[in-house]
Design an enzyme around this catalytic site. Structure first.
Site, PDB file in Angstrom:
ATOM      1  N   THR A  48       0.848  -1.201   0.000  1.00  0.00           N
ATOM      2  CA  THR A  48       0.000   0.000   0.000  1.00  0.00           C
ATOM      3  C   THR A  48       0.885   1.252   0.000  1.00  0.00           C
ATOM      4  O   THR A  48       0.614   2.216  -0.730  1.00  0.00           O
ATOM      5  CB  THR A  48      -0.943   0.010   1.224  1.00  0.00           C
ATOM      6  OG1 THR A  48      -1.478  -1.304   1.417  1.00  0.00           O
ATOM      7  CG2 THR A  48      -2.088   0.988   1.030  1.00  0.00           C
ATOM      8  N   GLU A  57       9.533   1.890  11.179  1.00  0.00           N
ATOM      9  CA  GLU A  57       8.199   2.499  11.027  1.00  0.00           C
ATOM     10  C   GLU A  57       7.775   3.177  12.329  1.00  0.00           C
ATOM     11  O   GLU A  57       7.225   4.285  12.327  1.00  0.00           O
ATOM     12  CB  GLU A  57       7.174   1.423  10.636  1.00  0.00           C
ATOM     13  CG  GLU A  57       7.393   0.883   9.229  1.00  0.00           C
ATOM     14  CD  GLU A  57       6.525  -0.315   8.883  1.00  0.00           C
ATOM     15  OE1 GLU A  57       6.380  -0.585   7.690  1.00  0.00           O
ATOM     16  OE2 GLU A  57       6.013  -0.986   9.782  1.00  0.00           O
ATOM     17  N   ASP A  77      -1.305  -4.020   8.960  1.00  0.00           N
ATOM     18  CA  ASP A  77      -1.810  -5.382   8.748  1.00  0.00           C
ATOM     19  C   ASP A  77      -3.181  -5.572   9.371  1.00  0.00           C
ATOM     20  O   ASP A  77      -3.992  -6.352   8.868  1.00  0.00           O
ATOM     21  CB  ASP A  77      -0.806  -6.387   9.327  1.00  0.00           C
ATOM     22  CG  ASP A  77       0.539  -6.263   8.639  1.00  0.00           C
ATOM     23  OD1 ASP A  77       0.582  -6.488   7.423  1.00  0.00           O
ATOM     24  OD2 ASP A  77       1.519  -5.902   9.304  1.00  0.00           O
TER      25      ASP A  77
END
Ligand code: 5RP
Length: 218
Positions: A31, A103, A84
């Site tokens: 994504t 992240e 997720d």
């Protein structure tokens, strides 16, 4: 619409959250890759980006977007990344791609975290997706035993090393009823770098790609 088409439409919708003339944080995964490709169309509007993985840095550079070292950046307007799983509180499981530590660091610096997902990622209770934990290699067995004590089933991600040179234990079979508590418990095991629960610092905005367009939750 396929799952990839839903990812693509939500990635394009995230362009509205890009703040002109700033450095933005960019996540990792399929994504996020769609987002990077969309970002390339407005790259003249930003100063550049901080990448949450080597793969993302390569993709950004491939589009001619300047990539900054996080240590050279004292402010970041927004961090845009996938996930997720998410619950209704915008607590997330991340790290399917193994980039959870970087992240989490980039998300911590950003003023706003915009999470881009397709509708299959929204769940009532987190934990169907195995929860990734980044671990210093020599602590792998010890950390696995501690995770079993917490009620999880750790599985080593075979043949995988993170960008930081560590291993991933994916925790299966855990209904995560108290995400903030579990995030802290896992992070306090010696040898854990961090885990893929983003609950202490959840997303601020959720963009959800659906069959009927993009839903926004804030
Ligand atoms: C990578 C991540 C990703 O955001 C997460 O795995 C979702 O990936 P995708 O967009 O490919 O479904 O946390 O570490």
């Amino acid at each position: 619409m396929t799952q990839d088409e839903m990812k693509q439409q939500v990635a394009k919708a995230a362009l509205d959250y890009v703040v002109t003339d700033t450095i933005i944080g960019v996540g990792t995964g399929s994504t996020a890759n769609f987002f990077i490709d969309a970002l390339a169309t407005i790259k003249h509007k930003i100063k550049g980006a901080v990448a949450s993985s080597e793969a993302t840095a390569q993709r950004l550079k491939g589009h001619g977007i300047e990539v900054f070292d996080l240590n050279m950046v004292d402010q970041m307007s927004v961090y845009i990344d996938g996930a997720d799983e998410t619950n209704k509180h915008m607590h997330l499981i991340k790290g399917g791609g193994g980039a959870l530590t970087r992240e989490k660091i980039v998300a911590a610096v950003a003023d706003k975290f915009v999470c881009i997902i397709d509708e299959t990622k929204k769940v009532g209770v987190l934990g169907t997706f195995p929860l990734p934990v980044e671990v210093i290699p020599m602590a792998r067995s010890y950390v696995a035993r501690e995770i079993v004590k917490l009620g999880g089933e750790p599985v080593l991600r075979e043949g995988f090393k993170t960008d930081n040179g560590n291993v991933i234990l994916d925790i299966h079979s855990m209904d995560i009823m108290e995400p903030v508590k579990l995030e802290n418990q896992l992070n306090s095991i010696v040898g854990v770098v961090t885990n893929g629960l983003f609950a202490a610092r959840p997303a601020n905005v959720l963009l959800i790609g659906t069959q009927n367009g993009v839903n926004v939750e804030e």
